[in-house]
Design an enzyme around this catalytic site. Sequence first.
Site, PDB file in Angstrom:
ATOM      1  N   HIS A  57      11.060  25.484  35.125  1.00 28.67           N
ATOM      2  CA  HIS A  57      12.478  25.276  35.439  1.00 28.67           C
ATOM      3  C   HIS A  57      12.789  25.627  36.892  1.00 28.67           C
ATOM      4  O   HIS A  57      13.949  25.806  37.253  1.00 28.67           O
ATOM      5  CB  HIS A  57      13.351  26.129  34.519  1.00 28.67           C
ATOM      6  CG  HIS A  57      13.118  25.914  33.074  1.00 28.67           C
ATOM      7  ND1 HIS A  57      13.217  24.679  32.482  1.00 28.67           N
ATOM      8  CD2 HIS A  57      12.763  26.775  32.079  1.00 28.67           C
ATOM      9  CE1 HIS A  57      12.946  24.785  31.185  1.00 28.67           C
ATOM     10  NE2 HIS A  57      12.660  26.038  30.924  1.00 28.67           N
ATOM     11  N   HIS A 219      14.212  22.143  27.662  1.00 30.64           N
ATOM     12  CA  HIS A 219      12.839  22.099  27.176  1.00 30.64           C
ATOM     13  C   HIS A 219      12.550  20.774  26.475  1.00 30.64           C
ATOM     14  O   HIS A 219      11.544  20.639  25.785  1.00 30.64           O
ATOM     15  CB  HIS A 219      12.580  23.234  26.184  1.00 30.64           C
ATOM     16  CG  HIS A 219      12.947  24.584  26.701  1.00 30.64           C
ATOM     17  ND1 HIS A 219      14.159  25.172  26.421  1.00 30.64           N
ATOM     18  CD2 HIS A 219      12.255  25.452  27.476  1.00 30.64           C
ATOM     19  CE1 HIS A 219      14.198  26.363  27.016  1.00 30.64           C
ATOM     20  NE2 HIS A 219      13.058  26.558  27.659  1.00 30.64           N
TER      21      HIS A 219
END
Length: 357
Positions: A57, A219
């Site tokens: 991320h 995700h």
Amino acid sequence: MKKLINNPDNFVRESLEGMAAAHPELIKIHFDPHFIYRADTPLQNKVAIISGGGSGHEPMHGGFVGMGMLDAACPGEVFTSPTPDQMLEAAKIVNSGAGVLNIVKNYSGDVMNFEMAAELAFSEGIQALNILIDDDIAVKDSLYTQGRRGVGTTILAEKICGAAAQQGYNLKQLADLCRKVNMSGRSMGIALTSCTPPAKGSPIFELGNQEIEVGIGIHGEPGRQRITFTSANEMTEILATSIIEDSAYSRILREWDTQIGEWVEVELTNPPLRTGDSVLAFVNSMGGTPLSELYIVYRQLVKLCEQDGLKIVRNLVGPYITALEMQGCSITLLKMDEELIKLWDAPVKTAALRWGV
């Protein structure tokens, strides 16, 4: 799969080694367990702020370690929560005696492991308080959470609370401020493509050539619906309208009481956005969307906010909370007041975010 990697098993470690080499004036890296921390830590009488989550991320969270933001960040493996020993060892290094605020995204693994870390810290005489971020309006429950997921507001909370900690807020004041930011923020994302974790070597989900996922998780969790690919303006309207029209959201969250060393339940409610509100508008790339396209989204977002009587007083546009190379974007609107504006404008110097210095 074509990626700039060597051995997938070494992906996180080698990335951290490169980061340490690139920013020695800002950060240091501790290995085994892995965490990133400020080069000048601990700072006397300052509450330390820690966050963390799965890698993939970036720049969240490691890119936000530095003056005016985080004191430490704990990276897990790709899309995998960090472990309690990472958080505990980070807390030991950055704690000045004033306590530690953990900013935790509402994902089951992150929540569980940060809870364990808070208990371990308490047993070693460190006051540690966890505040959850649960701003994703797309779903109430997902593959990874009970309740809304933590996404874009996380970055805004790290900046605002980091500035407040730098200015001398105590642990209770910071916890109250972090709750305020969480209760003032709403986010939603959209995916045009999937992404490929290095260890998997193939996309984590499939999208047809003319399909997009509305309400995607960072995700790759499914969102509200799949729809046919459409224009940037129409996609922006789907996200912005959903956020602006989101009703009050009430829930009960668990927080660690540093005075008694027990978990307590706290009831929180996000009030809806209303005409006349001032907001920070955050348009975020999911990793594969270029800045030029994000500005097209922001252009339309400004028009939609004006139509609904919302005044954009600050903005952030760029890739700040990503899902590897996923194409898509998310929008976050954070209701602002004078305190939040001043803290947002305060100087910050990190690898990924800096101004005023």
